[in-house]
Motif scaffolding. Structure first.
Motif, PDB file in Angstrom:
ATOM      1  N   ASN A  15       2.551   1.494  -3.555  1.00 31.85           N
ATOM      2  CA  ASN A  15       1.271   2.158  -4.314  1.00 31.85           C
ATOM      3  C   ASN A  15       0.968   3.597  -4.200  1.00 31.85           C
ATOM      4  O   ASN A  15       0.760   4.235  -5.166  1.00 31.85           O
ATOM      5  CB  ASN A  15       0.105   1.146  -4.333  1.00 31.85           C
ATOM      6  CG  ASN A  15       0.284   0.062  -5.084  1.00 31.85           C
ATOM      7  OD1 ASN A  15       1.298  -0.293  -5.819  1.00 31.85           O
ATOM      8  ND2 ASN A  15      -0.406  -1.090  -4.713  1.00 31.85           N
ATOM      9  N   ARG A  16       1.006   3.969  -2.851  1.00 31.41           N
ATOM     10  CA  ARG A  16       0.381   5.371  -2.633  1.00 31.41           C
ATOM     11  C   ARG A  16       1.885   6.437  -3.231  1.00 31.41           C
ATOM     12  O   ARG A  16       1.630   7.058  -3.841  1.00 31.41           O
ATOM     13  CB  ARG A  16       0.650   5.597  -1.201  1.00 31.41           C
ATOM     14  CG  ARG A  16       0.246   6.937  -0.882  1.00 31.41           C
ATOM     15  CD  ARG A  16      -0.362   6.958   1.001  1.00 31.41           C
ATOM     16  NE  ARG A  16      -0.671   5.878   1.167  1.00 31.41           N
ATOM     17  CZ  ARG A  16      -0.267   5.183   2.392  1.00 31.41           C
ATOM     18  NH1 ARG A  16       0.817   5.704   2.932  1.00 31.41           N
ATOM     19  NH2 ARG A  16      -0.633   4.062   2.967  1.00 31.41           N
ATOM     20  N   ALA A  20       2.891   9.629 -10.117  1.00 37.79           N
ATOM     21  CA  ALA A  20       2.265   9.568 -11.544  1.00 37.79           C
ATOM     22  C   ALA A  20       1.173  10.964 -11.498  1.00 37.79           C
ATOM     23  O   ALA A  20       1.090  11.438 -12.518  1.00 37.79           O
ATOM     24  CB  ALA A  20       1.068   8.389 -11.672  1.00 37.79           C
ATOM     25  N   SER A  21       0.470  11.508 -10.398  1.00 35.51           N
ATOM     26  CA  SER A  21      -0.099  12.517 -10.607  1.00 35.51           C
ATOM     27  C   SER A  21       0.600  13.967 -10.813  1.00 35.51           C
ATOM     28  O   SER A  21       0.115  14.811 -11.500  1.00 35.51           O
ATOM     29  CB  SER A  21      -0.922  12.703  -9.185  1.00 35.51           C
ATOM     30  OG  SER A  21      -0.142  12.923  -7.972  1.00 35.51           O
ATOM     31  N   THR A  76       1.363  13.833 -14.477  1.00 35.31           N
ATOM     32  CA  THR A  76       0.181  14.351 -15.025  1.00 35.31           C
ATOM     33  C   THR A  76      -0.059  15.846 -14.962  1.00 35.31           C
ATOM     34  O   THR A  76      -0.256  16.503 -16.016  1.00 35.31           O
ATOM     35  CB  THR A  76      -1.200  13.609 -14.545  1.00 35.31           C
ATOM     36  OG1 THR A  76      -0.839  12.244 -14.557  1.00 35.31           O
ATOM     37  CG2 THR A  76      -2.457  13.874 -15.470  1.00 35.31           C
ATOM     38  N   CYS A  92       0.686  -1.186  -0.003  1.00 37.65           N
ATOM     39  CA  CYS A  92      -0.085  -0.194  -0.068  1.00 37.65           C
ATOM     40  C   CYS A  92       0.926   1.125   0.039  1.00 37.65           C
ATOM     41  O   CYS A  92       0.655   2.264  -0.724  1.00 37.65           O
ATOM     42  CB  CYS A  92      -0.949   0.072   1.221  1.00 37.65           C
ATOM     43  SG  CYS A  92      -2.216  -1.146   0.932  1.00 37.65           S
ATOM     44  N   LEU A 134       3.714   5.657  -5.835  1.00 35.36           N
ATOM     45  CA  LEU A 134       3.581   5.463  -7.099  1.00 35.36           C
ATOM     46  C   LEU A 134       2.570   6.558  -7.648  1.00 35.36           C
ATOM     47  O   LEU A 134       2.464   7.079  -8.791  1.00 35.36           O
ATOM     48  CB  LEU A 134       3.363   4.310  -7.696  1.00 35.36           C
ATOM     49  CG  LEU A 134       4.640   3.321  -7.749  1.00 35.36           C
ATOM     50  CD1 LEU A 134       4.234   1.727  -7.977  1.00 35.36           C
ATOM     51  CD2 LEU A 134       5.740   3.799  -8.416  1.00 35.36           C
ATOM     52  N   THR A 135       1.325   6.583  -6.998  1.00 37.12           N
ATOM     53  CA  THR A 135       0.336   7.445  -7.308  1.00 37.12           C
ATOM     54  C   THR A 135       0.528   8.815  -7.470  1.00 37.12           C
ATOM     55  O   THR A 135       0.238   9.731  -8.212  1.00 37.12           O
ATOM     56  CB  THR A 135      -0.983   7.110  -6.411  1.00 37.12           C
ATOM     57  OG1 THR A 135      -1.414   5.736  -6.471  1.00 37.12           O
ATOM     58  CG2 THR A 135      -2.211   7.978  -6.795  1.00 37.12           C
ATOM     59  N   VAL A 136       1.345   9.204  -6.305  1.00 31.10           N
ATOM     60  CA  VAL A 136       1.592  10.606  -6.118  1.00 31.10           C
ATOM     61  C   VAL A 136       2.691  11.170  -7.280  1.00 31.10           C
ATOM     62  O   VAL A 136       2.589  12.115  -7.858  1.00 31.10           O
ATOM     63  CB  VAL A 136       2.503  10.827  -4.711  1.00 31.10           C
ATOM     64  CG1 VAL A 136       3.127  12.016  -4.549  1.00 31.10           C
ATOM     65  CG2 VAL A 136       1.507  10.681  -3.608  1.00 31.10           C
TER      66      VAL A 136
END
Length: 86
Positions: A62-63, A69-70, A73, A59, A65-67
Motif C-alpha cells: 500500500n505504501r 499515485a502521488s 497526481t 502495508c 501504491l500511495t507513492v
C-alpha cells in the motif's frame, strides 16, 4: 550463479540472455528453470499478500501504491490545464 554474475558485471545484456534461453520459439532446459523460479517468486508474493495474520507485507504494498499515485497526481498537476500539454 554464472548468469547472475554475467548480468552484474555487464558482460552480457538481459536481451541476449533471454535469446539464449529460447530456441526456435521454445525454451531451453535452463530457460524452463528460470521460468519456474519466477513462478515460485510470484506465488510467494501472492501468498504473502493474502496472509491475514501478517499485515506488514500489505502495508509495504500500500505504501508503494500511495507513492506511485502521488507521483501521477504531481505529473497531472504539472501538465497545462491537465490536458496533457506540458
Amino acid at each position: 550463479m554464472r548468469v547472475a554474475g554475467s548480468l552484474v558485471t555487464n558482460q552480457v545484456c538481459a536481451y541476449d540472455l533471454l535469446r539464449m534461453f529460447g530456441r526456435d520459439g521454445r525454451p531451453t532446459p535452463l530457460g524452463q528453470v528460470f521460468a519456474e523460479y519466477g513462478r515460485i517468486d510470484k506465488t510467494m508474493h501472492l501468498l504473502n499478500l493474502v496472509d491475514l495474520s501478517d499485515d506488514t507485507h500489505c502495508c509495504r504494498v500500500n505504501r508503494r501504491l500511495t507513492v506511485q499515485a502521488s507521483r501521477h497526481t504531481t505529473a497531472r498537476a504539472i501538465c497545462d490545464g491537465r490536458r496533457g500539454h506540458i
